[in-house]
Design an enzyme around this catalytic site. Structure first.
Site, PDB file in Angstrom:
ATOM      1  CG  HIS A 151      -0.330   0.148   2.523  1.00 54.03           C
ATOM      2  ND1 HIS A 151      -0.178  -1.168   3.583  1.00 54.03           N
ATOM      3  CD2 HIS A 151      -0.032   1.148   3.104  1.00 54.03           C
ATOM      4  CE1 HIS A 151      -0.454  -0.012   4.608  1.00 54.03           C
ATOM      5  NE2 HIS A 151       0.321   0.996   4.001  1.00 54.03           N
TER       6      HIS A 151
ATOM      7  CG  ASP B 126      -0.147  -3.982   2.527  1.00 49.40           C
ATOM      8  OD1 ASP B 126       0.507  -3.820   1.746  1.00 49.40           O
ATOM      9  OD2 ASP B 126      -0.393  -3.333   3.869  1.00 49.40           O
TER      10      ASP B 126
ATOM     11  CB  SER C 244       3.009   1.602   6.230  1.00 49.89           C
ATOM     12  OG  SER C 244       1.997   1.714   6.852  1.00 49.89           O
TER      13      SER C 244
END
Length: 236
Positions: A8, A38, A113
């Site tokens: 992402h 992911d 992230s």
């Protein structure tokens, strides 16, 4: 020059730049990515890089010390926070996909992230995936265990994708308010194609961004998570 991050983090980008702590920057090649895990794998052509030492996330226990390194808010590069393992094998749902993750109380913020979580020996034990989105709640960060990430990375390095899985190559989005419909300039609410991977089966079949997804196999589609789940339920 291989670098692991989240899918992402790079999805939707047309150019990826990697910044190193010594001030150098490199345009990165996207070797491969997996939305189901992911995880994405990048590569830069650089010398003098120090590789992270991979740990063993299966040996972790609740209460173990953790160190998280990331780029919170997208501008505080190399921020280090500490905490403990708060829970093992916690299940969370992101964009319709369920992940089994480690939970930590180390400070995690938007921008973290794709950053690493390390143990007290400095070994990489996880990849930061998310923080809680609930307002007023702190100390809830979620991390992909490294033992699950590495096999995906090896597949991406070898093949550019994870083999043995159905793949259509689109990302879908829920449009469930008049405002969100106006923002992407569509007339109806529903589930829409957000993006299509170049050269993917979706693109070859003629699917394009902002196409409305009404049914799959005769089943009415009301949520973007249905699209993901129905594709993943198929066989090659």
């Amino acid at each position: 020059g291989y670098i692991i991050t989240n899918n992402h983090v790079v999805t939707g980008g047309t150019k990826i730049t990697v910044f190193l702590k010594d001030g150098r920057s490199f345009t990165a090649e996207l070797v491969g990515k997996s939305s189901r895990d992911d995880v994405a794998l990048l590569k830069i052509n650089a010398t003098g890089l120090t590789a992270a030492k991979i740990g063993d996330s299966s040996t972790l226990r609740v209460g173990d010390y953790t160190i998280v390194i990331g780029n919170p808010l997208g501008e505080l590069q190399g921020t280090v926070t500490t905490g403990i393992i708060s829970a093992l094998e916690r299940e969370i749902e992101l964009d319709g996909t369920t992940f089994s993750v480690l939970q930590t109380d180390a400070a995690v913020n938007p921008g973290n992230s794709g950053g690493g979580m390390f143990d007290s020996n400095g070994e990489l034990i996880g990849l930061v995936i998310a923080k809680t989105s609930e307002s007023g709640v702190e100390g809830l960060g979620f991390v992909l265990p490294i033992n699950g990430v590495i096999p995906v990375v090896q597949e991406l390095e070898k093949n550019g994708y994870v083999t043995g899985r159905p793949y259509i190559g689109l990302t879908s989005i829920d449009i469930n308010s008049y405002l969100s419909a106006r923002m992407i300039n569509v007339e109806y609410m529903g589930v829409y194609v957000q993006s299509v991977d170049a050269g993917s089966p979706a693109e070859l079949a003629g699917l394009r961004a902002i196409d409305l997804i009404q049914k799959i196999d005769g089943v009415k589609i009301t949520e973007a998570s249905q699209v993901t789940n129905m594709i993943q339920s198929k066989k090659i």
